[in-house]
Design an enzyme around this catalytic site. Sequence first.
Site, PDB file in Angstrom:
ATOM      1  N   ARG A 104       1.432  -1.277   4.823  1.00 22.49           N
ATOM      2  CA  ARG A 104       1.937  -2.106   3.712  1.00 22.49           C
ATOM      3  C   ARG A 104       0.947  -3.189   3.250  1.00 22.49           C
ATOM      4  O   ARG A 104       0.773  -3.418   2.060  1.00 22.49           O
ATOM      5  CB  ARG A 104       3.227  -2.790   4.177  1.00 22.49           C
ATOM      6  CG  ARG A 104       3.682  -3.993   3.345  1.00 22.49           C
ATOM      7  CD  ARG A 104       4.941  -4.586   3.967  1.00 22.49           C
ATOM      8  NE  ARG A 104       5.300  -5.897   3.459  1.00 22.49           N
ATOM      9  CZ  ARG A 104       6.258  -6.113   2.554  1.00 22.49           C
ATOM     10  NH1 ARG A 104       6.924  -5.107   2.040  1.00 22.49           N
ATOM     11  NH2 ARG A 104       6.551  -7.332   2.168  1.00 22.49           N
ATOM     12  N   GLU A 127      11.727  -3.205  -8.354  1.00 22.35           N
ATOM     13  CA  GLU A 127      11.709  -2.280  -7.216  1.00 22.35           C
ATOM     14  C   GLU A 127      12.177  -0.952  -7.789  1.00 22.35           C
ATOM     15  O   GLU A 127      13.314  -0.838  -8.255  1.00 22.35           O
ATOM     16  CB  GLU A 127      12.670  -2.745  -6.110  1.00 22.35           C
ATOM     17  CG  GLU A 127      12.384  -4.132  -5.551  1.00 22.35           C
ATOM     18  CD  GLU A 127      11.298  -4.169  -4.482  1.00 22.35           C
ATOM     19  OE1 GLU A 127      10.916  -3.099  -3.971  1.00 22.35           O
ATOM     20  OE2 GLU A 127      10.828  -5.273  -4.173  1.00 22.35           O
ATOM     21  N   ALA A 178       0.797  -1.227   0.000  1.00 20.35           N
ATOM     22  CA  ALA A 178       0.000   0.000   0.000  1.00 20.35           C
ATOM     23  C   ALA A 178       0.833   1.282   0.000  1.00 20.35           C
ATOM     24  O   ALA A 178       0.459   2.271  -0.614  1.00 20.35           O
ATOM     25  CB  ALA A 178      -0.919  -0.027   1.214  1.00 20.35           C
TER      26      ALA A 178
END
Length: 420
Positions: free
Chosen positions: A236, A385, A181
């Site tokens: 998260r 990432e 999140a």
Amino acid sequence: MKLFFFPCGVCLLPRLLVTAAAPQVSYDGYSVFRVSVGKQVQKVNSIVNRLSLQTWKGAPRENTMADVVVPPDLIDVFRRKISGMHAITMHDNLGESIARESPVQTYATGSANNTWFDNYHPYPDHLQFLEDLQSKFPSNAQVVVAGQSLEGNDITGIRLFGSGGPNSTKPAVVLHGTVHAREWITTMVVEYHAYTLLTSQDSETRSFLDKYDFYIFPVVNPDGFIYTQTTDRMWRKNRQTTQDSRCLGHDINRNWPFKWEVPGGASTDPCAQDFKGRKPADAPETVVLAKWLKETKRRQGVKLFIDVHSYSQLFMTPYGFSCEAEASNNSELQALAAGAVAAIKKVHGVQFEYGPICRTIYQATGSSVDYVNDVVGADYVFTTELRDTGENGFILPREEILPSGEEAWAGLAFLLRNMK
Ligand code: 0X9
Ligand code: ZN
């Protein structure tokens, strides 16, 4: 404000109960430190555990950087405890950094232009943005819903197709953003891909739309994302309860039903950031996304799947569950990842590293990519990432949204150009 309906025992009519929303969690005065762990894993872990501190990148590991969130009343003692170790301050005042990147309410319905990428946005505006892309480009775009989250929010995406129209099924390219999140840059970057595919005048970019069917889901964890905007910016997981625990949230990226049971790559503690759930696929979001992916594979095949995360600047491949297991098309995946990383670097000089998840970052069981690779059976599977490597971490300044999108697009375009 939250509204609950519950049956009235006396009259058996629905009654409206109004409760106040949970107050916003404040990070005013909190600092975030980046500590070079070196060989002192035990020392750093014991400081983190004894002071009950949150870390941003999992448990501190040997020869890595530990990014540690420290509340105001513990800053002095934390500094004393790490004295002699190399450390820098990522955020002097996390509350101020959060305030600087907070979503602005400037989106004018119907606009969907490139100023979207100047700011982060409230969740309803993200839905509106997708609707507006569909209205602006009706012959190339269609809003889709994979299913519902635990709290009943639609898991919404946008499907992009080329001159063959919506009925000509091509192999699918599937992008997931914001499974975690608080990784807000991923929402924006995944939307940047959709925006570029729809608006670019470049003939190669247009040709990608004729070659593939794109399914772009900017927020696959809407409950968590909404919670980061209403209550706790650093949330998260999803918002699921667990029996016999006061803690909330299952980590959707530890919950997929493939090698879920393998020890070491997730937590069994419901309070942990990487809590795997009590059973494989006990998070509704995992169930919905897995079912949708399998149906899509059956209908038209899945050429490419990318799960987009932040932060650390990595371009990774299966597997997460084991550092020994190797994807059957590993050499092809590594060659594509190397090419994507080079393409990313060309745009703004930003260096990503690449390799299999377990060897590049850490062991992670029940993660989406392992499932999509082996159970769904997509041809090419990656997880990224995005920026940065620890200057700002999850609170990436809004000025970096557009450059992050531009470089990530170069990486994706490399894959689209070179996949067989
Ligand atoms: O822990 C994770 O799930 C990923 N890191 S993050 O900081 N974004 O939470 C790394 C696991 C590797 N898998 C994926 N990135 N999908
Ligand atoms: Zn993540």
